[in-house]
Enzyme design. Structure first.
Site, mmCIF file in Angstrom:
data_model
loop_
_atom_site.group_PDB
_atom_site.id
_atom_site.type_symbol
_atom_site.label_atom_id
_atom_site.label_comp_id
_atom_site.label_asym_id
_atom_site.label_seq_id
_atom_site.Cartn_x
_atom_site.Cartn_y
_atom_site.Cartn_z
ATOM 1 N N ASP A 67 0.817 -1.218 0.000
ATOM 2 C CA ASP A 67 0.000 0.000 0.000
ATOM 3 C C ASP A 67 0.849 1.266 0.000
ATOM 4 O O ASP A 67 2.062 1.221 0.165
ATOM 5 C CB ASP A 67 -0.962 -0.006 1.205
ATOM 6 C CG ASP A 67 -0.270 -0.425 2.509
ATOM 7 O OD1 ASP A 67 0.976 -0.408 2.566
ATOM 8 O OD2 ASP A 67 -0.981 -0.766 3.466
ATOM 9 N N ASN A 136 -7.089 -2.737 14.711
ATOM 10 C CA ASN A 136 -8.508 -2.903 14.364
ATOM 11 C C ASN A 136 -8.748 -4.109 13.441
ATOM 12 O O ASN A 136 -9.845 -4.285 12.920
ATOM 13 C CB ASN A 136 -9.061 -1.619 13.714
ATOM 14 C CG ASN A 136 -8.404 -1.306 12.361
ATOM 15 O OD1 ASN A 136 -7.545 -2.037 11.881
ATOM 16 N ND2 ASN A 136 -8.820 -0.201 11.755
ATOM 17 N N HIS A 138 -7.183 -4.716 10.546
ATOM 18 C CA HIS A 138 -6.951 -4.534 9.099
ATOM 19 C C HIS A 138 -5.695 -5.279 8.639
ATOM 20 O O HIS A 138 -4.793 -5.547 9.424
ATOM 21 C CB HIS A 138 -6.914 -3.047 8.708
ATOM 22 C CG HIS A 138 -5.700 -2.281 9.132
ATOM 23 N ND1 HIS A 138 -5.707 -0.908 9.293
ATOM 24 C CD2 HIS A 138 -4.426 -2.652 9.422
ATOM 25 C CE1 HIS A 138 -4.509 -0.496 9.639
ATOM 26 N NE2 HIS A 138 -3.712 -1.532 9.735
ATOM 27 N N GLU A 143 -9.465 -1.816 5.648
ATOM 28 C CA GLU A 143 -10.054 -1.494 6.947
ATOM 29 C C GLU A 143 -11.272 -2.383 7.210
ATOM 30 O O GLU A 143 -11.808 -3.001 6.283
ATOM 31 C CB GLU A 143 -10.471 -0.017 6.954
ATOM 32 C CG GLU A 143 -9.310 0.957 6.767
ATOM 33 C CD GLU A 143 -8.457 1.142 8.010
ATOM 34 O OE1 GLU A 143 -8.273 0.174 8.781
ATOM 35 O OE2 GLU A 143 -7.967 2.266 8.224
HETATM 36 P P1 PGA Z 1 2.512 -1.627 12.742
HETATM 37 O O1 PGA Z 1 1.308 -1.523 11.693
HETATM 38 O O2 PGA Z 1 3.423 -2.700 12.245
HETATM 39 O O3 PGA Z 1 3.166 -0.276 12.720
HETATM 40 O O4 PGA Z 1 1.911 -1.973 14.060
HETATM 41 C C1 PGA Z 1 0.722 -2.692 11.206
HETATM 42 C C2 PGA Z 1 -0.490 -2.367 10.370
HETATM 43 O O5 PGA Z 1 -1.189 -1.373 10.634
HETATM 44 O O6 PGA Z 1 -0.776 -3.133 9.433
#
Ligand code: PGA
Length: 264
Positions: A67, A136, A138, A143
């Site tokens: 992404d 959350n 995702h 999302e």
């Molecule tokens: P993080 O993010 O590795 O910074 O915890 C993971 C994500 O949001 O997919």
């Protein structure tokens, strides 16, 4: 799905690097799906070390990132382009022509997303996709509520995700509102998945993804449908799991192998 519980962040990173390096040694022209975020940083550090000390060779590897924020130029400090080049890509012998990261500045986002999917197909599909998970639930920027069959497209970021990422921006208003992200359907077509999570803040999401019902509200729960998915977590991220899981890849994973094209 193979869930592997390690002691801490460093052990998770080392285990993930071991699996990835093994796959790369077996297939020098591996097509690798990469992720940003704090979680895979240890994996990238370990891979850089393997490249420097053991000559792990990335020269024939093709990469596709999951992404990118919409509206941030590639050289912006918080763009995922910058993140990837600073933290991994420029420290190994990857050929820049084989590196793919969605471009958040394109005018025609829909055409760009279609092109991205075509590039993945033209490369023969992704062999191994590295994934983080949001608090959350995702995966990539899919999302909660994302279609489980979705393809690469633009998504509106939730308030929770913008809050989580606000630490990287001077003000909350600067946190992008949209991102281009591979879809869940795109991710599910990778031949092998490697989902990493560490820390207490991920414990509920890991529980929901691994042991909860399959649902769009927890996009990461879709990994339950994948034929070859590894979930490597530390004790804190595993703290809400109730099942019995292994603590090392030795107990079977390295001998498992992803299916080749057409073997599915
Ligand atoms: P993080 O993010 O590795 O910074 O915890 C993971 C994500 O949001 O997919």
């Amino acid at each position: 799905m193979l869930v592997i519980i390690k002691e801490d962040y460093d052990a998770v990173s080392a285990e993930a690097a071991r699996l990835l390096a093994e796959r790369l040694r077996n297939k020098p022209n591996l097509v690798l799906g990469l992720a940003t975020g704090s979680t895979p940083l240890g994996l990238y550090r370990e891979l850089i070390r393997c490249h420097r000390e053991q000559g792990l060779d990335f020269s024939k590897v093709t990469t596709f990132n999951l992404d990118e924020y919409v509206g941030l130029p590639p050289d912006h400090e918080q763009s995922y382009h910058r993140f990837m080049w600073d933290n991994f890509l420029s420290h190994v012998n990857l050929d820049p022509r084989y590196v793919h990261i969605p471009n958040g500045m394109v005018r025609d986002i829909a055409a760009h997303c279609k092109w991205y999917e075509e590039r993945i197909r033209a490369a023969g599909g992704i062999d191994l996709q590295v994934l983080g998970i949001g608090a959350n639930g995702h995966i990539a920027f899919n999302e909660p509520g994302s279609s489980l069959g979705s393809r690469t497209r633009v998504k509106t970021l939730t308030r929770t995700t913008r809050d989580d990422n606000a630490r990287f921006f001077a003000t909350f208003d600067e946190v992008p509102r949209y991102a281009i992200t591979m879809g869940i359907g795109t991710i599910m077509e990778a031949r092998e998945l490697l989902l990493l999570a560490t820390g207490e803040s991920k414990a509920q999401a890991i529980h929901d993804a691994v042991e909860g019902p399959l649902m769009a509200r927890v996009p990461a729960s879709m990994i339950q449908m994948h034929g070859l998915a590894h979930v490597i977590v530390d004790r804190a991220a595993a703290s809400r799991l109730t099942g019995e899981y292994v603590s090392s890849l030795e107990e079977g994973t390295l001998v498992r192998r992803p299916l080749g094209p057409g073997e599915r």
